[in-house]
Design an enzyme around this catalytic site. Structure first.
Site, short mmCIF file in Angstrom:
data_model
loop_
_atom_site.label_atom_id
_atom_site.label_comp_id
_atom_site.label_asym_id
_atom_site.label_seq_id
_atom_site.Cartn_x
_atom_site.Cartn_y
_atom_site.Cartn_z
N GLU A 172 0.85 -1.19 0.00
CA GLU A 172 0.00 0.00 0.00
C GLU A 172 0.88 1.24 0.00
O GLU A 172 1.82 1.34 0.79
CB GLU A 172 -0.92 0.02 1.23
CG GLU A 172 -1.76 1.31 1.27
CD GLU A 172 -2.78 1.37 2.41
OE1 GLU A 172 -2.78 0.46 3.27
OE2 GLU A 172 -3.58 2.34 2.42
N ASN A 188 -4.53 4.84 -2.20
CA ASN A 188 -5.72 5.45 -1.58
C ASN A 188 -6.24 6.63 -2.38
O ASN A 188 -5.47 7.53 -2.73
CB ASN A 188 -5.37 5.97 -0.17
CG ASN A 188 -5.01 4.86 0.79
OD1 ASN A 188 -5.88 4.13 1.26
ND2 ASN A 188 -3.72 4.72 1.06
N GLU A 224 -7.94 2.00 -3.33
CA GLU A 224 -8.64 1.88 -2.05
C GLU A 224 -9.60 3.06 -1.88
O GLU A 224 -9.19 4.21 -1.98
CB GLU A 224 -7.63 1.88 -0.89
CG GLU A 224 -6.70 0.69 -0.92
CD GLU A 224 -5.91 0.51 0.38
OE1 GLU A 224 -6.17 1.21 1.38
OE2 GLU A 224 -4.99 -0.34 0.38
N ASP A 268 -11.71 0.20 1.92
CA ASP A 268 -10.78 0.45 3.03
C ASP A 268 -11.55 0.73 4.33
O ASP A 268 -12.69 1.18 4.30
CB ASP A 268 -9.93 1.68 2.66
CG ASP A 268 -8.62 1.74 3.44
OD1 ASP A 268 -8.37 0.84 4.27
OD2 ASP A 268 -7.86 2.69 3.21
N GLU A 323 -6.30 -5.17 8.68
CA GLU A 323 -5.37 -4.04 8.83
C GLU A 323 -4.86 -3.92 10.26
O GLU A 323 -5.58 -4.22 11.22
CB GLU A 323 -6.11 -2.73 8.55
CG GLU A 323 -6.43 -2.43 7.13
CD GLU A 323 -6.84 -0.96 6.99
OE1 GLU A 323 -7.90 -0.59 7.50
OE2 GLU A 323 -6.09 -0.20 6.37
#
Ligand code: C2E
Ligand code: MG
Ligand code: MG
Ligand code: MG
Length: 288
Positions: free
Chosen positions: A59, A114, A146, A176, A233
């Site tokens: 990520e 993201n 995300e 997310d 996560e």
């Protein structure tokens, strides 16, 4: 007398608000300069296969160190960028750098990126992302975007259109921070997410809080039926990782497996891993 005191505290409050606004504007100006100087860096945190602990992708997380303010966390500068119209330029800079960095990774490693909630109500977002993929010659099938429930909420129709345009070119979509926003099961049905990330707030207490454990179990069962991959996560210990495997979770991310690192360290990590698996292959061949 009491009234005067009230006024005084109101005055102090107003002063604090003005001070906070001034600071925000100072950060905005520094951020504007940093973005145009290309000084925001992508860091990469491994996302792993929980059964092996090996990375399957990374990520991208934005990092900014200002000469005056020092290191400013994304929880501070991303909202300012969204509010002051800087998020598009910031995304362009960051995604471009991230795609270039990820071209040096093994082809099976994906890059997860993201997008801000504000970008899901802007039809320009598709063009922005696609133009960077083309310019950097990055394989869209290795890109995951995300998004959060908040992002989908404000204009679901627009978000849905952006998501389907991404999917048309092979980009994967990840939901997310699942479980914290305005979760709607209807959304899970309508959006065809490829992946769902269980928010850290459930993962961090999965060992001691029974309700959280049950929620994680239910999310896993739901995603199993919907054919959605799940990433837990914020895993910080071996015990948490083992518990999640026991519950049937296949993917994870967190400080236990690796903290976000810059592009060079990430390549070095991947090279160490590939040398190690070469050694394993050699050993296997030698015993055959
Ligand atoms: P996120 O997308 O949910 O990213 C995960 C956050 O959790 C990251 O914080 C990461 O450093 C942190 N984290 C990872 N593992 C652990 C762990 O084991 N324990 C704990 N306590 N934390 C862990 P970070 O980098 O500070 O980013 C915060 C948020 O800022 C991100 O949450 C994301 O919403 C946003 N953000 C970061 N980079 C970008 C970006 O490039 N664009 C946009 N739009 N938002 C970004
Ligand atoms: Mg994220
Ligand atoms: Mg998250
Ligand atoms: Mg989170």
């Amino acid at each position: 007398h009491a009234k005067r005191q009230g006024c005084g505290s109101l005055l102090i409050h107003t002063c604090q608000m003005e001070e906070a606004m001034r600071r925000r504007t100072q950060i905005e100006q520094a951020l504007r300069r940093a973005v145009s100087a290309g000084e925001i860096e992508p860091f990469f945190q491994p996302i792993v296969d929980l059964r092996t602990g090996e990375p399957i992708g990374f990520e991208c997380l934005a990092r900014w160190t200002d000469p005056d303010f020092g290191s400013v966390p994304p929880s501070v500068f991303i909202p300012i960028a969204e509010e002051r119209g800087l998020i598009e330029l910031l995304t362009q800079l960051l995604l471009e750098k991230a795609c270039i960095a990820a071209r040096d990774w093994p082809r099976r490693m994906f890059l997860s990126f993201n997008l801000s909630p504000t970008q899901l109500v802007d039809p320009e977002t598709t063009r922005l992302v696609l133009s960077i993929i083309v310019a950097t010659r990055f394989d869209p099938r290795r890109l995951e975007i995300e998004i959060t429930e908040t992002g989908v909420m404000s204009d679901p129709a627009c978000a849905k259109q952006i998501v389907s345009q991404f999917r048309d070119v092979g980009i994967h979509i990840s939901l997310d921070d699942f479980g914290t926003g305005q979760s709607s099961l209807g959304r899970l049905r309508d959006f065809h997410f490829d992946k769902l990330k269980i928010d850290r707030s459930f993962v961090s207490v999965v060992l001691e809080d029974r309700p959280s454990e049950h929620i994680v179990k239910a999310i896993l069962a739901l995603c199993d039926g919907l054919d959605i991959d799940v990433i837990a996560e914020g895993i910080e210990s071996r015990e948490q990782a083992e518990k999640l495997v026991e519950l049937g979770c296949q993917g994870g991310q967190g400080y236990y497996f690796g903290t976000p690192a810059d592009a060079a360290s990430t390549v070095a990590l991947l090279q160490r891993l590939s040398r190690r698996s070469d050694l394993k292959d050699d050993a296997r061949e030698a015993t055959l």
